[in-house]
Design a protein around this motif. Structure first.
Motif, PDB file in Angstrom:
ATOM      1  N   ASP A 165       2.099 -17.501  -6.439  1.00 23.23           N
ATOM      2  CA  ASP A 165       1.349 -18.741  -6.746  1.00 23.23           C
ATOM      3  C   ASP A 165      -0.002 -18.509  -6.196  1.00 23.23           C
ATOM      4  O   ASP A 165      -0.888 -18.856  -6.977  1.00 23.23           O
ATOM      5  CB  ASP A 165       2.129 -19.873  -6.034  1.00 23.23           C
ATOM      6  N   VAL A 180      -3.557 -18.243  -8.104  1.00 23.77           N
ATOM      7  CA  VAL A 180      -4.910 -19.234  -7.865  1.00 23.77           C
ATOM      8  C   VAL A 180      -6.076 -18.687  -7.787  1.00 23.77           C
ATOM      9  O   VAL A 180      -7.362 -18.946  -8.125  1.00 23.77           O
ATOM     10  CB  VAL A 180      -4.489 -20.219  -6.999  1.00 23.77           C
ATOM     11  N   LEU A 218      -5.992 -17.163 -17.984  1.00 23.78           N
ATOM     12  CA  LEU A 218      -4.726 -17.047 -17.105  1.00 23.78           C
ATOM     13  C   LEU A 218      -4.060 -15.637 -17.551  1.00 23.78           C
ATOM     14  O   LEU A 218      -3.665 -15.132 -16.518  1.00 23.78           O
ATOM     15  CB  LEU A 218      -3.862 -18.050 -17.690  1.00 23.78           C
ATOM     16  N   ALA A 222      -7.256 -31.582  -5.078  1.00 23.54           N
ATOM     17  CA  ALA A 222      -7.540 -30.166  -5.329  1.00 23.54           C
ATOM     18  C   ALA A 222      -7.433 -29.669  -6.696  1.00 23.54           C
ATOM     19  O   ALA A 222      -8.592 -28.914  -6.982  1.00 23.54           O
ATOM     20  CB  ALA A 222      -6.345 -29.495  -4.547  1.00 23.54           C
ATOM     21  N   GLY A 223      -6.845 -30.246  -7.510  1.00 18.43           N
ATOM     22  CA  GLY A 223      -6.950 -29.824  -8.891  1.00 18.43           C
ATOM     23  C   GLY A 223      -8.035 -30.203  -9.652  1.00 18.43           C
ATOM     24  O   GLY A 223      -8.496 -29.430 -10.491  1.00 18.43           O
ATOM     25  N   PHE A 249     -10.733 -27.997  -8.391  1.00 20.87           N
ATOM     26  CA  PHE A 249     -10.703 -26.555  -9.261  1.00 20.87           C
ATOM     27  C   PHE A 249     -11.125 -26.684 -10.603  1.00 20.87           C
ATOM     28  O   PHE A 249     -11.807 -25.762 -10.824  1.00 20.87           O
ATOM     29  CB  PHE A 249      -8.895 -26.237  -8.803  1.00 20.87           C
ATOM     30  N   GLN A 250     -10.970 -27.757 -11.078  1.00 22.74           N
ATOM     31  CA  GLN A 250     -11.391 -27.495 -12.785  1.00 22.74           C
ATOM     32  C   GLN A 250     -12.722 -27.785 -12.479  1.00 22.74           C
ATOM     33  O   GLN A 250     -13.653 -26.882 -13.529  1.00 22.74           O
ATOM     34  CB  GLN A 250     -10.724 -28.902 -13.283  1.00 22.74           C
ATOM     35  N   LEU A 293      -4.318 -25.587  -3.000  1.00 22.89           N
ATOM     36  CA  LEU A 293      -3.960 -25.601  -4.367  1.00 22.89           C
ATOM     37  C   LEU A 293      -2.714 -24.856  -4.975  1.00 22.89           C
ATOM     38  O   LEU A 293      -2.690 -23.600  -4.374  1.00 22.89           O
ATOM     39  CB  LEU A 293      -5.167 -25.208  -5.283  1.00 22.89           C
ATOM     40  N   THR A 294      -1.986 -25.478  -5.709  1.00 28.63           N
ATOM     41  CA  THR A 294      -0.907 -24.607  -6.101  1.00 28.63           C
ATOM     42  C   THR A 294      -0.937 -24.484  -7.734  1.00 28.63           C
ATOM     43  O   THR A 294      -1.720 -25.296  -8.280  1.00 28.63           O
ATOM     44  CB  THR A 294       0.481 -25.395  -5.839  1.00 28.63           C
ATOM     45  N   PRO A 295      -0.565 -23.506  -8.370  1.00 25.02           N
ATOM     46  CA  PRO A 295      -0.679 -23.374  -9.814  1.00 25.02           C
ATOM     47  C   PRO A 295      -0.384 -24.684 -10.505  1.00 25.02           C
ATOM     48  O   PRO A 295      -0.945 -24.956 -11.470  1.00 25.02           O
ATOM     49  CB  PRO A 295       0.290 -22.283 -10.179  1.00 25.02           C
ATOM     50  N   SER A 330      -0.546 -27.747  -9.353  1.00 24.78           N
ATOM     51  CA  SER A 330      -1.572 -29.037  -9.227  1.00 24.78           C
ATOM     52  C   SER A 330      -2.780 -28.299  -9.775  1.00 24.78           C
ATOM     53  O   SER A 330      -3.713 -29.379 -10.406  1.00 24.78           O
ATOM     54  CB  SER A 330      -1.858 -29.114  -7.703  1.00 24.78           C
ATOM     55  N   GLY A 331      -3.016 -27.241 -10.118  1.00 21.27           N
ATOM     56  CA  GLY A 331      -4.420 -26.601 -10.771  1.00 21.27           C
ATOM     57  C   GLY A 331      -4.104 -26.680 -12.331  1.00 21.27           C
ATOM     58  O   GLY A 331      -4.786 -26.310 -13.124  1.00 21.27           O
ATOM     59  N   GLY A 332      -2.774 -27.186 -12.615  1.00 23.83           N
ATOM     60  CA  GLY A 332      -2.564 -26.942 -14.226  1.00 23.83           C
ATOM     61  C   GLY A 332      -2.380 -25.795 -14.680  1.00 23.83           C
ATOM     62  O   GLY A 332      -2.442 -25.376 -16.009  1.00 23.83           O
ATOM     63  N   ILE A 333      -2.033 -24.771 -13.703  1.00 25.34           N
ATOM     64  CA  ILE A 333      -1.602 -23.406 -14.188  1.00 25.34           C
ATOM     65  C   ILE A 333       0.008 -23.205 -14.311  1.00 25.34           C
ATOM     66  O   ILE A 333       0.712 -23.547 -13.372  1.00 25.34           O
ATOM     67  CB  ILE A 333      -2.240 -22.401 -13.185  1.00 25.34           C
ATOM     68  N   VAL A 334       0.169 -22.881 -15.573  1.00 28.07           N
ATOM     69  CA  VAL A 334       1.681 -22.318 -15.813  1.00 28.07           C
ATOM     70  C   VAL A 334       1.828 -20.993 -15.847  1.00 28.07           C
ATOM     71  O   VAL A 334       1.426 -20.623 -16.790  1.00 28.07           O
ATOM     72  CB  VAL A 334       2.172 -23.306 -17.007  1.00 28.07           C
TER      73      VAL A 334
END
Lengths: 176, 239
Positions: free
Chosen positions: A27, A31, A40, A114-115, A118-119, B13-15, B17-21
């Motif tokens: 994970d 990131v 992705l 954080a999200g 990040f964006q 940051l985790t996937p 929370s960053g909107g990463i699936v």
């Protein structure tokens, strides 16, 4: 299973140990890759490449307690991403004029999630984002960044400054 | 906007929370497949090695082109009329001989005292005789083995054979080869129109003649295995 046992297992090419480390770090490493390449599928591929190289070179790894695996993996991932960026876009970084002063943000970043941050970082251009990530997040010096990217220290500094100003603007816009 | 705050936030940051699936299990399956895949064997060739290999190949090809032409002068096609073709293989004129005398016993009369074919040897796979140009004589049936004449004079070998023809009648044929001194060759054996495919051929007798005085040793079903050697040895002792 402890990390140390997992490392020993990986040195014996034990799949369970490899899976344990993959589950624990994939994970975070995804990131890291996402911060550099945005896309992705590319990030996932780079993360897998990184783990593959990690397992391949595991005999050279010396476990020095908590954090040592993460630090080593992160280095591998960053290298993979930089190689990818160089191949893909040539990672064109040119020296630019100073972007100006960075305004005080009154703790806006602290209040952001954080999200969200990040964006906003992801919206930065590739060159800015790379230098910003290397300096601010990974903690490399300008000298190290210059060596890694094949640019001058001055270029690294100017790119970082530009990235900061742009990010600041984006943060302020995001708060309005 | 301090670097420390940004770093802490990015590290936390985790996937999700960053909107990463992303599918972790599928990713692991991919990685596992890659780990288990055997690495492709990589051959690293330096420029020097490549140059050496190219040179070796060139020399080998050069030797290959030169060597058979040398050998060919020693590997001659032999025809029944006694002509030894040098370098060029000519079609063999096989003739049906007059019915030979199958199972003809060897007698002292048939053997001349001057026969000197003690060194007539078959040279199958004999490296000392080099590589024979098989392609150029492949249009003809021939003995499997090359026969080398190590004597200083020509040697004539005549194989008297019995073959079953289409009318079920056995027919005697002969193939004769003359080997010059120091050359090797095969006894030609061309097929006939009236002979069935894969028809059995039996060699009834072998006549070996050395020199120009028509003295011959005949080997047939009545000859003892050591007959030829003995005869030659006796002749030598007498000479």
């Amino acid at each position: 299973m402890t990390e140390q046992k997992a490392i020993e297992g990986c040195k014996r090419d034990d799949r369970i140990s490899q899976k344990y480390l993959f589950d624990a770090y994939s994970d975070g490493m995804l990131v890291v890759c996402m911060r550099y390449v945005k896309n992705l599928p590319d990030a996932e591929e780079l993360m897998l490449n990184g783990f593959f190289n990690f397992f391949k070179a595991i005999d050279r790894f010396v476990y020095n307690g908590n954090g040592s695996i993460g630090a080593w993996l992160k280095k591998i991932m960053v290298n993979e991403c930089l190689m990818f960026l160089r191949k893909k876009d040539g990672l064109k970084i040119t020296e630019e004029e100073n972007a100006g002063e960075i305004a005080a943000d009154d703790g806006i970043v602290e209040r952001m999630s954080a999200g969200e941050l990040f964006q906003l970082i992801m919206e930065l251009p590739s060159g800015y984002r790379t230098v910003f990530n290397l300096f601010v997040v990974e903690g490399y010096s300008h000298k190290e960044i210059a060596k890694m990217l094949g640019i001058t220290e001055g270029t690294s500094k100017s790119q970082l400054n530009k990235a900061r100003v742009m990010l600041q603007k984006k943060v302020l816009e995001n708060c309005r | 906007m301090s670097d420390k705050d940004i770093r802490e936030k990015m590290e936390s940051l985790t996937p999700l929370s960053g909107g990463i699936v992303f599918g972790k299990e599928e990713a692991w399956d991919k990685l596992q497949a890659r780990i288990e895949r055997k690495p492709a064997r990589r051959i690293l060739l330096s420029y020097r090695m490549a140059a050496a290999a190219a040179l070796l190949l060139f020399v080998s090809l050069l030797a290959m082109y030169n060597y058979p032409s040398k050998q060919l002068s020693q590997t001659n096609a032999i025809s029944d009329n006694g002509v030894v073709a040098q370098r060029q293989i000519t079609p063999v004129q096989e003739t049906v001989a007059a019915p030979a005398q199958p199972n003809q016993p060897a007698s002292e009369n048939n053997i001349n005292s001057n026969t000197q074919n003690k060194q007539l040897v078959t040279a199958k796979n004999n490296k000392a005789h080099g590589r024979h140009n098989l392609d150029e004589v492949s249009n003809y049936y021939k003995t499997m083995e090359f026969i080398c004449n190590g004597k200083p004079c020509p040697t004539e070998i005549c194989a008297i054979k019995k073959i079953k023809c289409q009318n079920d009648q056995p027919q005697a044929i002969s193939s004769t080869a003359i080997l010059e001194s120091g050359v090797s060759g095969q006894i030609p054996d061309k097929s006939f129109d009236n002979v069935e495919t894969n028809a059995p051929i039996t060699i009834e007798a072998l006549k070996i003649k050395t020199g120009t005085d028509a003295e011959a040793v005949i080997l047939n079903a009545n000859s003892a295995p050591a007959y030829c050697v003995e005869k030659i040895a006796n002749k030598q002792n007498r000479n």
